[in-house]
Design a protein around this motif. Sequence first.
Motif, PDB file in Angstrom:
ATOM      1  N   VAL A   1       0.853  -1.194   0.000  1.00 14.82           N
ATOM      2  CA  VAL A   1       0.000   0.000   0.000  1.00 14.82           C
ATOM      3  C   VAL A   1       0.886   1.240   0.000  1.00 14.82           C
ATOM      4  CG1 VAL A   1      -1.702   1.338   1.282  1.00 14.82           C
ATOM      5  CG2 VAL A   1      -1.880  -1.150   1.221  1.00 14.82           C
ATOM      6  N   ILE A   2       0.691   2.107  -0.973  1.00 19.64           N
ATOM      7  CA  ILE A   2       1.385   3.390  -1.023  1.00 19.64           C
ATOM      8  C   ILE A   2       0.374   4.471  -0.638  1.00 19.64           C
ATOM      9  CG2 ILE A   2       2.736   4.993  -2.418  1.00 19.64           C
ATOM     10  CD1 ILE A   2       4.008   2.209  -2.044  1.00 19.64           C
ATOM     11  N   ILE A   3       0.679   5.204   0.421  1.00 21.85           N
ATOM     12  CA  ILE A   3      -0.241   6.248   0.894  1.00 21.85           C
ATOM     13  C   ILE A   3       0.254   7.608   0.420  1.00 21.85           C
ATOM     14  CG2 ILE A   3      -1.250   7.368   2.915  1.00 21.85           C
ATOM     15  CD1 ILE A   3      -1.233   4.711   4.310  1.00 21.85           C
ATOM     16  N   GLU A   4      -0.543   8.228  -0.412  1.00 26.04           N
ATOM     17  CA  GLU A   4      -0.175   9.519  -0.985  1.00 26.04           C
ATOM     18  C   GLU A   4      -0.085  10.592   0.103  1.00 26.04           C
ATOM     19  OE1 GLU A   4       0.748  10.184  -4.071  1.00 26.04           O
ATOM     20  OE2 GLU A   4       0.548   8.030  -4.513  1.00 26.04           O
ATOM     21  N   GLY A   5       1.014  11.345   0.037  1.00 26.64           N
ATOM     22  CA  GLY A   5       1.184  12.469   0.948  1.00 26.64           C
ATOM     23  C   GLY A   5       1.607  12.097   2.356  1.00 26.64           C
ATOM     24  N   MET A   6       1.979  10.845   2.592  1.00 31.47           N
ATOM     25  CA  MET A   6       2.427  10.435   3.932  1.00 31.47           C
ATOM     26  C   MET A   6       3.950  10.434   3.995  1.00 31.47           C
ATOM     27  SD  MET A   6       1.594   6.997   6.184  1.00 31.47           S
ATOM     28  CE  MET A   6       2.857   5.895   5.529  1.00 31.47           C
ATOM     29  N   ASN A   7       4.489  11.010   5.072  1.00 27.92           N
ATOM     30  CA  ASN A   7       5.941  11.019   5.224  1.00 27.92           C
ATOM     31  C   ASN A   7       6.404   9.900   6.155  1.00 27.92           C
ATOM     32  OD1 ASN A   7       5.401  11.969   7.822  1.00 27.92           O
ATOM     33  ND2 ASN A   7       6.458  13.925   7.562  1.00 27.92           N
ATOM     34  N   HIS A   8       7.640   9.972   6.615  1.00 29.13           N
ATOM     35  CA  HIS A   8       8.257   8.870   7.355  1.00 29.13           C
ATOM     36  C   HIS A   8       7.620   8.627   8.715  1.00 29.13           C
ATOM     37  CE1 HIS A   8      11.491   5.975   7.706  1.00 29.13           C
ATOM     38  NE2 HIS A   8      11.805   6.433   8.907  1.00 29.13           N
ATOM     39  N   ILE A   9       6.979   9.646   9.277  1.00 23.84           N
ATOM     40  CA  ILE A   9       6.359   9.492  10.601  1.00 23.84           C
ATOM     41  C   ILE A   9       4.835   9.468  10.508  1.00 23.84           C
ATOM     42  CG2 ILE A   9       8.326  10.415  11.897  1.00 23.84           C
ATOM     43  CD1 ILE A   9       6.638  13.086  12.037  1.00 23.84           C
ATOM     44  N   PHE A  10       4.330   9.051   9.356  1.00 27.09           N
ATOM     45  CA  PHE A  10       2.900   8.814   9.130  1.00 27.09           C
ATOM     46  C   PHE A  10       2.065  10.093   9.099  1.00 27.09           C
ATOM     47  CE2 PHE A  10       3.935   5.603  12.717  1.00 27.09           C
ATOM     48  CZ  PHE A  10       4.907   4.981  11.962  1.00 27.09           C
ATOM     49  N   LYS A  11       2.714  11.228   8.960  1.00 26.26           N
ATOM     50  CA  LYS A  11       1.998  12.499   8.966  1.00 26.26           C
ATOM     51  C   LYS A  11       1.816  13.017   7.527  1.00 26.26           C
ATOM     52  CE  LYS A  11       2.072  12.768  13.541  1.00 26.26           C
ATOM     53  NZ  LYS A  11       2.485  13.927  14.343  1.00 26.26           N
ATOM     54  N   PRO A  12       0.758  13.815   7.291  1.00 28.86           N
ATOM     55  CA  PRO A  12       0.601  14.435   5.976  1.00 28.86           C
ATOM     56  C   PRO A  12       1.690  15.477   5.785  1.00 28.86           C
ATOM     57  CG  PRO A  12      -1.040  15.295   7.508  1.00 28.86           C
ATOM     58  CD  PRO A  12      -0.335  14.186   8.221  1.00 28.86           C
ATOM     59  N   ALA A  13       2.396  15.409   4.650  1.00 22.43           N
ATOM     60  CA  ALA A  13       3.519  16.324   4.437  1.00 22.43           C
ATOM     61  C   ALA A  13       3.817  16.464   2.950  1.00 22.43           C
ATOM     62  CB  ALA A  13       4.767  15.820   5.166  1.00 22.43           C
ATOM     63  N   PRO A  14       4.290  17.638   2.541  1.00 27.09           N
ATOM     64  CA  PRO A  14       4.687  17.825   1.145  1.00 27.09           C
ATOM     65  C   PRO A  14       6.065  17.217   0.900  1.00 27.09           C
ATOM     66  CG  PRO A  14       5.102  19.825   2.377  1.00 27.09           C
ATOM     67  CD  PRO A  14       4.422  18.883   3.328  1.00 27.09           C
ATOM     68  N   SER A  15       6.478  17.197  -0.350  1.00 27.16           N
ATOM     69  CA  SER A  15       7.796  16.659  -0.689  1.00 27.16           C
ATOM     70  C   SER A  15       8.919  17.606  -0.292  1.00 27.16           C
ATOM     71  CB  SER A  15       7.869  16.365  -2.190  1.00 27.16           C
ATOM     72  OG  SER A  15       6.921  15.396  -2.558  1.00 27.16           O
ATOM     73  N   ASP A  16       8.612  18.892  -0.185  1.00 30.92           N
ATOM     74  CA  ASP A  16       9.629  19.867   0.208  1.00 30.92           C
ATOM     75  C   ASP A  16      10.284  19.442   1.515  1.00 30.92           C
ATOM     76  OD1 ASP A  16      10.748  22.799  -0.004  1.00 30.92           O
ATOM     77  OD2 ASP A  16      10.035  22.556   2.071  1.00 30.92           O
ATOM     78  N   ARG A  17      11.606  19.352   1.509  1.00 30.88           N
ATOM     79  CA  ARG A  17      12.331  18.778   2.645  1.00 30.88           C
ATOM     80  C   ARG A  17      12.119  19.545   3.940  1.00 30.88           C
ATOM     81  NH1 ARG A  17      16.124  14.952   3.093  1.00 30.88           N
ATOM     82  NH2 ARG A  17      17.500  14.995   4.900  1.00 30.88           N
ATOM     83  N   LEU A  18      12.236  20.865   3.890  1.00 32.72           N
ATOM     84  CA  LEU A  18      12.111  21.656   5.109  1.00 32.72           C
ATOM     85  C   LEU A  18      10.701  21.568   5.695  1.00 32.72           C
ATOM     86  CD1 LEU A  18      14.193  24.861   4.290  1.00 32.72           C
ATOM     87  CD2 LEU A  18      14.822  22.932   5.759  1.00 32.72           C
TER      88      LEU A  18
ATOM     89  N   LEU B   1      -2.264  11.887  12.310  1.00 36.41           N
ATOM     90  CA  LEU B   1      -1.745  10.980  11.297  1.00 36.41           C
ATOM     91  C   LEU B   1      -2.489  11.200   9.986  1.00 36.41           C
ATOM     92  CD1 LEU B   1      -1.403   7.619  13.287  1.00 36.41           C
ATOM     93  CD2 LEU B   1       0.219   9.517  13.089  1.00 36.41           C
ATOM     94  N   VAL B   2      -1.825  10.860   8.894  1.00 40.55           N
ATOM     95  CA  VAL B   2      -2.421  11.054   7.578  1.00 40.55           C
ATOM     96  C   VAL B   2      -3.664  10.169   7.434  1.00 40.55           C
ATOM     97  CG1 VAL B   2      -1.078   9.267   6.409  1.00 40.55           C
ATOM     98  CG2 VAL B   2      -1.879  11.241   5.117  1.00 40.55           C
ATOM     99  N   GLU B   3      -4.646  10.683   6.763  1.00 41.93           N
ATOM    100  CA  GLU B   3      -5.899   9.949   6.561  1.00 41.93           C
ATOM    101  C   GLU B   3      -5.645   8.676   5.755  1.00 41.93           C
ATOM    102  OE1 GLU B   3     -10.385  10.721   4.691  1.00 41.93           O
ATOM    103  OE2 GLU B   3      -8.947  12.378   4.887  1.00 41.93           O
ATOM    104  N   GLY B   4      -6.221   7.592   6.194  1.00 40.83           N
ATOM    105  CA  GLY B   4      -6.107   6.330   5.482  1.00 40.83           C
ATOM    106  C   GLY B   4      -5.064   5.390   6.034  1.00 40.83           C
ATOM    107  N   PHE B   5      -4.118   5.903   6.814  1.00 45.78           N
ATOM    108  CA  PHE B   5      -3.043   5.058   7.350  1.00 45.78           C
ATOM    109  C   PHE B   5      -3.584   4.010   8.318  1.00 45.78           C
ATOM    110  CE2 PHE B   5       0.339   4.664  10.719  1.00 45.78           C
ATOM    111  CZ  PHE B   5       1.157   3.806   9.996  1.00 45.78           C
TER     112      PHE B   5
END
Length: 314
Positions: free
Chosen positions: A269-286, A299-303
């Motif tokens: 399962v690939i969850i769109e918009g989820m980062n390493h700590i299960f939170k919603p986050a953009p691709s921008d590193r900062l 936590l990101v929706e759907g996780f």
Amino acid sequence: MVKKIITFSLLVLSCTSILFGQFKEESIVLATNTGDISGTLLLPESIAKPPVVLIIAGSGPTDRNGNNPMMTNNSLKMLAEGLVENTIASVRFDKRGVGQSVGAAIPESELRFENFIDDVVTWIDFLTNDSRFGDLVVLGHSEGSLIGMVAAQNKHVDKYISVAGAGISVGELLRKQLKNQPSFVLEQSTPILEKLEQGETVENVPQMLFSLFRPSVQPYMISWMKYDPALEIAKLKSPSLIIQGSTDIQVDVSDAEKLSESNKKAKKVIIEGMNHIFKPAPSDRLQNIATYNNPDLPLVEGFISEIVEFIKEK
């Protein structure tokens, strides 16, 4: 299964118990001959013999809640709470040397990857023998994915879940991460990594790389490098779930694909918009990293729903 190198005494359940509506929170202590490992059980009250998930934290000084001295995000705590809200029990714990398990610390020069595997195997044995629980699920996050992967080869594990787990060995993972640094960093690191992968320590480490390759941590790295996640996940006989976020800046979607290729029976399962700590986050590193220190961000929706569906699937 790896050979145990530490002798454990019986697990002891502490008497601390707090009721929160429809679930109960209990403190659990894993008593070992090198100190106690402390954990937390969340137990739903509305169902008999619920499934129980053993949650394994990632690398570094990460505690049972997914936090470390530099950042607080409560990712693992939120995961456990999301599970119990869906009538699934969980046990999460401070690794030896971390949080309330600091008394179980092993000197860095003596610590091995197998120590963490053995701890998880012992938790598995305990939970298997606890009549309050039904199916036993092992869930490992990041480095905990590989630890859980090896431990889950235990015959008592009913299901296994990898969340943001690497699909390549730690040596290859470090090379991949070091490519983001100035070229001379990888150039100086490469001969060190090659030596460690051959099981040899390196005495003269450049000062710039000392924190990564300090002599005291090299034996641990050597022991970690013995395990290839792609090979280990192929050994699992239990139903498996591989979850990866699309905006994870530490582990790639390609890692999940590699794990999936090695165990074609596993659900990916690939969850769109989820980062390493299960939170919603953009691709921008900062902006992504900013979420690592935001305990109020949900936590990101759907996780949680993906995990619940997999656990309850017959």
